[in-house]
Design a protein around this motif. Structure first.
Motif, mmCIF file in Angstrom:
data_model
loop_
_atom_site.group_PDB
_atom_site.id
_atom_site.type_symbol
_atom_site.label_atom_id
_atom_site.label_comp_id
_atom_site.label_asym_id
_atom_site.label_seq_id
_atom_site.Cartn_x
_atom_site.Cartn_y
_atom_site.Cartn_z
ATOM 1 N N LEU A 1 0.823 -1.213 0.000
ATOM 2 C CA LEU A 1 0.000 0.000 0.000
ATOM 3 C C LEU A 1 0.859 1.266 0.000
ATOM 4 N N PHE A 2 1.963 1.243 0.730
ATOM 5 C CA PHE A 2 2.866 2.397 0.704
ATOM 6 C C PHE A 2 3.510 2.572 -0.676
ATOM 7 N N LEU A 3 3.845 1.467 -1.347
ATOM 8 C CA LEU A 3 4.388 1.564 -2.700
ATOM 9 C C LEU A 3 3.349 2.128 -3.676
ATOM 10 N N MET A 4 2.099 1.712 -3.516
ATOM 11 C CA MET A 4 1.036 2.279 -4.350
ATOM 12 C C MET A 4 0.858 3.768 -4.055
ATOM 13 N N PRO B 1 -8.955 15.067 -12.383
ATOM 14 C CA PRO B 1 -7.931 14.011 -12.345
ATOM 15 C C PRO B 1 -6.890 14.211 -11.240
ATOM 16 N N GLU B 2 -6.496 15.449 -10.990
ATOM 17 C CA GLU B 2 -5.515 15.700 -9.925
ATOM 18 C C GLU B 2 -6.121 15.409 -8.545
ATOM 19 N N GLU B 3 -7.395 15.732 -8.356
ATOM 20 C CA GLU B 3 -8.076 15.439 -7.096
ATOM 21 C C GLU B 3 -8.269 13.932 -6.925
ATOM 22 N N GLN B 4 -8.529 13.217 -8.028
ATOM 23 C CA GLN B 4 -8.653 11.764 -7.952
ATOM 24 C C GLN B 4 -7.340 11.135 -7.505
ATOM 25 N N THR B 5 -6.240 11.611 -8.052
ATOM 26 C CA THR B 5 -4.935 11.087 -7.662
ATOM 27 C C THR B 5 -4.636 11.409 -6.203
ATOM 28 N N ALA B 6 -5.029 12.587 -5.739
ATOM 29 C CA ALA B 6 -4.829 12.943 -4.334
ATOM 30 C C ALA B 6 -5.669 12.048 -3.424
ATOM 31 N N CYS B 7 -6.878 11.707 -3.839
ATOM 32 C CA CYS B 7 -7.723 10.801 -3.054
ATOM 33 C C CYS B 7 -7.103 9.404 -2.984
ATOM 34 N N VAL B 8 -6.579 8.935 -4.108
ATOM 35 C CA VAL B 8 -5.941 7.610 -4.131
ATOM 36 C C VAL B 8 -4.710 7.609 -3.228
ATOM 37 N N LEU B 9 -3.933 8.701 -3.266
ATOM 38 C CA LEU B 9 -2.753 8.817 -2.406
ATOM 39 C C LEU B 9 -3.150 8.749 -0.932
#
Length: 135
Positions: A56-59, A108-116
């Protein structure tokens, strides 16, 4: 790199929680299947949780790099249109007066921030479980 905290808005809490719960459920299912079907001297609670935390940390690191502008190229082949598949599904939220923002409605940037955030929170949860199992 932009300030990451500026990307997070209050309406992003729900997608982060949904993504985090899904990641935790999948990781827990893999750990339990490993414990059930793999004959191993390793402890599922300690070693499985630590392995899930590392993955999960690698993701999360990949999501962080994606926020920084690094892109992973796709394999050559057909490009599928994601929006055409999602047209048949809808949200059943008739009882709420305010608009609920789903993950697909985010930029898309907010989606990536949510995934992070989801990856990091899930990784911290499994890291805590691994540390507790060590005691």
């Amino acid at each position: 790199m932009k300030k990451i905290w500026r990307l997070y808005k209050p309406y992003m809490i729900r997608p982060v929680l949904y993504k985090g719960v899904t990641r935790c459920a999948v990781a827990l299912a893999v750990i339990l299947l490993w414990d059930r079907f793999v004959e191993s001297p390793l402890s599922a609670a300690r070693d499985g949780s630590a392995a899930a935390a590392v993955v999960l940390f690698l993701m999360g690191w990949i999501s962080y790099l994606k926020l920084d502008g690094v892109r992973i190229s796709r394999l050559p082949g057909k490009e599928k249109d994601r929006k055409s598949r999602q047209g048949s599904r809808g949200d059943i939220v008739d009882f709420v007066d305010e608009h609920v923002v789903s993950f697909d409605e985010l930029e898309p940037e907010e989606q990536t921030a949510c995934v992070l955030a989801a990856n990091l929170l899930s990784g911290l949860l499994f890291l805590g479980a691994a540390l507790i199992a060590m005691l």
